[in-house]
Design a protein around this motif. Structure first.
Motif, short mmCIF file in Angstrom:
data_model
loop_
_atom_site.label_atom_id
_atom_site.label_comp_id
_atom_site.label_asym_id
_atom_site.label_seq_id
_atom_site.Cartn_x
_atom_site.Cartn_y
_atom_site.Cartn_z
N VAL A 245 -1.68 -9.42 -9.90
CA VAL A 245 -0.82 -8.23 -9.90
C VAL A 245 0.35 -8.43 -10.86
N THR A 263 4.27 1.01 -12.73
CA THR A 263 2.81 0.92 -12.57
C THR A 263 2.44 -0.46 -12.07
N CYS A 264 1.72 -0.50 -10.97
CA CYS A 264 1.25 -1.77 -10.40
C CYS A 264 -0.15 -2.03 -10.95
N GLU A 265 -0.25 -2.92 -11.92
CA GLU A 265 -1.54 -3.26 -12.53
C GLU A 265 -2.17 -4.40 -11.73
N SER A 266 -3.26 -4.11 -11.07
CA SER A 266 -3.91 -5.11 -10.22
C SER A 266 -5.37 -5.25 -10.64
N GLU A 273 -7.57 -1.26 -3.58
CA GLU A 273 -7.20 0.15 -3.61
C GLU A 273 -6.96 0.61 -2.17
N PRO A 274 -5.78 1.23 -1.83
CA PRO A 274 -4.63 1.41 -2.71
C PRO A 274 -3.71 0.19 -2.69
N VAL A 275 -2.52 0.34 -3.33
CA VAL A 275 -1.53 -0.73 -3.32
C VAL A 275 -0.38 -0.31 -2.41
N ARG A 295 -1.65 3.70 -8.04
CA ARG A 295 -0.94 2.44 -8.31
C ARG A 295 0.45 2.66 -8.89
N CYS A 312 5.15 -4.79 -5.26
CA CYS A 312 3.83 -4.18 -5.22
C CYS A 312 2.86 -5.20 -4.64
N ALA A 314 -1.18 -5.97 -3.49
CA ALA A 314 -2.59 -5.56 -3.59
C ALA A 314 -3.44 -6.47 -2.72
#
Length: 411
Positions: A245, A263-266, A273-275, A295, A312, A314
């Motif tokens: 993450v 934006t939470c890039e995971s 999904e989801p975060v 996200r 964030c 995940a």
């Protein structure tokens, strides 16, 4: 190697005796047995290698032959052809060419049982023979990869086995991962039930990580019967791993009154999904102004109360991971001042220029005060003794060394 491809090796038996010619009828066929008047009368054959299912051509030649009969017989000593006459009822065996100098026959759809030593006989007295060995290559079956069960967890030890049967001689197995050959593998060769062909297997052991997800592992079988076109089997790996993450802000300098998107890039497998978004260890304080969409955390307009640490998180079936972002909301006026001209710097530069100018004027005045100007008067040059001004000037120029100088000073 394509079906019917041949390899040759010369094998010749010589016999040098001279006997009177004879003829005899054998099974309704006239058998001519000729004496050997010179050394050139002997059969020449070549060893043959053919792929299983292909066609082998057996050729027997005599350089110099005086109407002497030629015969081909199989490893069981059964006559196949006597001159141009077929002796064995086998539809796979056909005549290619028959003359006094050559007897060539073909064997189609060759099987492993056809392998062995074939004999060409030249019916001189005594009979001369030459041997030709027919080698049949067993084609390996398409390889199969076993041992993979999807999915595999990151860090697990994987063991893949590649196997192929029916090769003669035994085939070679090689492993590739990301087009790079893997050398450290195990190899096993076993004889098949027919005691003619082999089953070979190779085992690959390695520990997987997330970089192996989607990678193709290839087992390649090399064999001389394949004519440099190896058979391959492929296994695409599926690796499950915990998420990774990171948080990406929409702007590097968040300003009061402006919107901000975090934006939470995971990345993970299965995909998380989801975060979950939190602030300072708790829930988001203003749900009406802080909207979570997938996200993304969208703060509609920023104020100083939004300062803090946003987290964030995940989660997937393998594990959990998180990232943090420290938000500092900047005053737009302060940022504008920082981005505009630096008045303090400009004022400092002007002050330095003025100071340098004043110092220069002061130093110039002191220089002029120390170097007073002088000039010679007519009195100092003997004008009193001269009858006129011209004479005074001339006298002054000639006697200025000894004349008493009178000076006037000016500032």
């Amino acid at each position: 190697m394509p079906a019917g491809a041949l390899l040759y090796e010369v094998s010749v038996n010589h016999c040098w005796e001279v006997s009177p010619p004879q003829e005899a009828w054998v099974s309704g066929t006239l058998l001519r047995m000729q004496s050997v008047p010179y050394q050139g009368q002997f059969p020449l054959t070549q060893n043959v290698t053919v792929v299983e299912g292909g066609t082998a051509v057996l050729t027997c030649r005599v350089d110099q032959n005086d109407n002497t009969s030629l015969q081909w017989s199989n490893p069981a000593q059964q006559t196949l052809y006597f001159d141009d006459k077929k002796a064995l009822r086998d539809n796979r065996i056909e005549l290619v060419r028959a003359s006094w100098h050559e007897l060539s026959i073909s064997v189609s759809d060759v099987s492993l049982s056809d392998e062995g030593q074939y004999t060409c006989s030249l019916f001189t007295m005594p009979v001369k023979t030459s041997k030709a060995y027919l080698t049949v290559l067993g084609v390996p079956e398409k390889p199969q990869i076993s041992g993979f069960s999807s999915p595999v967890m990151e860090g697990d030890l994987m063991q893949l086995t590649c196997k192929t049967s029916g090769s003669k001689p035994a085939a070679d197995i090689r492993w590739f991962k990301n087009d790079k050959e893997i050398k450290d593998v195990k190899y096993l060769k076993e004889e098949d039930a027919n005691r003619k062909t082999f089953t070979v297997s190779s085992t690959l052991d390695f520990r997987v990580d997330r970089s192996d997800d989607g990678v193709a592992v290839i087992c390649r079988v090399d064999h001389e019967s394949l004519n440099a076109t190896p058979q391959v089997a492929m296994q695409v790996l599926e690796i499950h791993y915990t998420p990774s993450v990171k948080i990406i802000p929409s702007t590097p300098f968040p300003q009061e009154g402006q919107p901000l998107i975090l934006t939470c890039e995971s990345k993970g497998k299965p995909l998380p999904e989801p975060v979950l978004w939190t602030k300072d260890g708790g829930e988001l304080p203003d749900p009406d102004r802080m909207v979570v969409s997938g996200r993304e955390l969208n703060i509609l307009f920023l104020n100083k109360t939004d300062n803090g640490t946003y987290r964030c998180e995940a989660t997937n079936t393998i594990g959990q991971s998180s990232a943090e972002y420290v938000l500092i909301v900047h005053d737009p006026n302060a940022l504008a001042g920082q981005n505009g001209p630096d008045h303090a710097l400009i004022g400092g530069i002007v002050a330095v220029v003025v100071f340098v100018t004043l110092c220069s004027i002061f130093l110039l005045g002191r220089y002029l005060a120390r170097h007073k100007g002088t000039y010679l008067t007519n009195e100092a040059k003997g004008a009193e003794d001269a009858p006129d001004a011209d004479t005074a000037i001339i006298n002054a120029e000639g006697s200025q060394v000894n004349a008493e100088e009178k000076k006037e000073y000016f500032i």
